[in-house]
Design an enzyme around this catalytic site. Structure first.
Site, short mmCIF file in Angstrom:
data_model
loop_
_atom_site.label_atom_id
_atom_site.label_comp_id
_atom_site.label_asym_id
_atom_site.label_seq_id
_atom_site.Cartn_x
_atom_site.Cartn_y
_atom_site.Cartn_z
N GLU A 111 0.83 -1.22 0.00
CA GLU A 111 0.00 0.00 0.00
C GLU A 111 0.85 1.26 0.00
OE1 GLU A 111 -1.82 -0.72 3.73
OE2 GLU A 111 -3.25 -2.17 2.96
N CYS B 76 -0.69 34.27 9.73
CA CYS B 76 -0.38 35.08 10.90
C CYS B 76 -0.09 34.19 12.09
CB CYS B 76 -1.51 36.05 11.18
SG CYS B 76 -1.61 37.23 9.84
C1 PLP Z 1 -0.83 5.88 5.30
C2 PLP Z 1 -0.94 4.44 5.00
C3 PLP Z 1 -0.20 3.88 3.94
C4 PLP Z 1 0.74 4.67 3.08
O1 PLP Z 1 1.93 5.05 3.72
P1 PLP Z 1 3.10 5.78 2.91
O2 PLP Z 1 4.14 6.05 3.93
O3 PLP Z 1 2.56 7.02 2.30
O4 PLP Z 1 3.58 4.87 1.84
C5 PLP Z 1 -0.39 2.54 3.69
N1 PLP Z 1 -1.23 1.77 4.43
C6 PLP Z 1 -1.95 2.28 5.46
C7 PLP Z 1 -2.86 1.40 6.23
C8 PLP Z 1 -1.82 3.62 5.78
O5 PLP Z 1 -2.52 4.12 6.83
#
Ligand code: PLP
Length: 403
Positions: free
Chosen positions: A257, A326
């Site tokens: 992911e 600000c």
């Molecule tokens: C935020 C997140 C990611 C992505 O993380 P990166 O550091 O942007 O690659 C992947 N999986 C889950 C569950 C996340 O919360």
């Protein structure tokens, strides 16, 4: 001669987010090519950059999505993704939100025992992913610790006996194991240790068809910065994963992911210098933006390269680059830039991930436009906010007589 940034700023205005789609395509291709497994699915983490056209680009590349809210799921559906290519990995959301996700038919990840039991009672046949917290201290460095003991994410591996009891009681169908810790992991050794631990736990889940290793890939923010070498990680993880599939005599799907890895380097944030202020101590360059549009430098103390694209041959000088909010609003201190003059364009690099998606309307400022470049062509993918956007949800009831 007008350079490309000047052209874009004239056409779309400033400040402006600019994403190079060709860079995103290359990052995605590099990622996919790094792995040598039968079934790989890369779910782009929507929260990094959630513009519909960016999601559409990932759809065309064959990616899936990783969503942390039902709104992100709906964006994905609107961008054309099939529900089975979307994985829902929220944290601490209501059962109601899970219900909506299940109605749409996406993959869901459960990271809490009470939620596991509620979902099992209400949707006994719906397959789920279990998100684990492996409590692994990677490399002995708490900064890169992986799902450390007090992290709020995931079900502790020490609570696995409870998980198995519930699985048995409700006959829960666990289709995958998920880990994501959010750490910047650079060493292939670390990745491999996490992978081995997770796979050994996966042994006890008979019906799984997927292992999701989340993300944790670091990108370069400046010269000589450390970064995740995806080809090395791909090599190592593929070997471990293929051996595991062979051992189980089953072709599992390997899922990731990545958010930052895919889009960070593709993005630039273009601003215009409003004022240059000379004090006895230093020179300030004030740009027409602030942490309302671009909060990473203040929020995470992150470093972003800055270039004066209007005066590339100017004498080098030292500046503090600050915003117009600000409040203390510093993008960078003591930066050497080509001489900055009022009306020059300053460009911030690595502005693709967690930049527009974290923008707000603080100081009642309007959010910038977003432009996508593909094969030398520029496409407007989000109009600049208008004043109407600021007031459209506000009500002005008759309160005067109560004052
Ligand atoms: C935020 C997140 C990611 C992505 O993380 P990166 O550091 O942007 O690659 C992947 N999986 C889950 C569950 C996340 O919360």
């Amino acid at each position: 001669m007008q350079n490309q940034h000047e052209k874009l700023s004239q056409k779309y205005g400033s400040p402006l987010y600019i994403y190079n789609g060709d860079t995103i395509i290359k990052k995605y291709t590099d990622f996919v090519n790094a792995f040598n497994v039968e079934n790989l699915k890369v779910h782009f983490a929507v929260k990094a950059l959630s513009n519909l056209s960016i999601l559409r680009l990932f759809k065309e590349l064959g990616a899936g999505l990783d969503c942390v809210s039902i709104e992100e799921v709906n964006l994905g559906i609107q961008a054309g993704f099939s529900p089975e290519d979307i994985i829902f990995t929220p944290n601490g959301v209501s059962i109601e939100e899970y219900r909506k996700a299940i109605e749409i038919g996406i993959k869901i990840t459960i990271d809490n025992i009470s939620v596991l039991e509620k979902i099992a009672q209400e949707f006994p046949d719906y397959p789920i992913f279990i998100r684990l917290n492996p409590h692994l201290m990677a490399g002995g460095n708490s900064k890169i610790s992986v799902g450390h003991i007090d992290s709020k994410f995931g079900i502790s591996i020490h609570q696995l006996p409870i998980v198995f009891r519930l699985i048995k009681k409700y006959n829960i169908k666990v289709e995958g194991i998920h880990v994501h810790t959010g750490s910047d992991i650079i060493e292939p050794d670390t990745f491999e240790r996490v992978a081995n631990l997770v796979l050994s736990i996966a042994d006890d889940f008979e019906d799984i068809n997927s292992i999701d290793f989340g993300s944790g890939f670091k990108v370069k923010y400046k010269e000589n910065d450390q970064f995740t070498d995806i080809s090395k990680i791909g090599d190592r993880i593929s070997k471990v994963f293929n051996a595991y599939c062979k051992k189980r005599n089953k072709q599992l799907t390997l899922r990731f992911e990545p958010g930052k890895f895919m889009v960070s380097e593709s993005g630039e944030f273009l601003t215009t210098v409003n004022v240059v202020k000379q004090t006895t101590a230093c020179s300030f360059a004030f740009v027409n933006s602030g942490f309302n549009h671009f909060i990473r430098p203040m929020f995470y103390n992150s470093y972003h390269e800055i270039e004066n694209v209007s005066n590339p041959n100017g004498d080098k000088k030292m500046y503090s680059i600050v915003g117009y909010i600000c409040e203390s609003d510093t993008f960078a201190e003591d930066r050497i830039l080509n001489e900055v003059r009022e009306s020059d364009l300053l460009v911030f690099k690595n502005a693709g991930a967690y930049c527009f998606s974290m923008a707000s309307n603080y100081n009642s400022r309007l959010k910038p436009a977003e432009v996508l470049l593909l094969k030398g062509k520029d496409f407007l993918i989000r109009k600049r906010d208008t004043f109407e956007d600021l007031v459209k949800n506000q009500e002005l009831p008759e309160i005067v007589e109560y004052i």
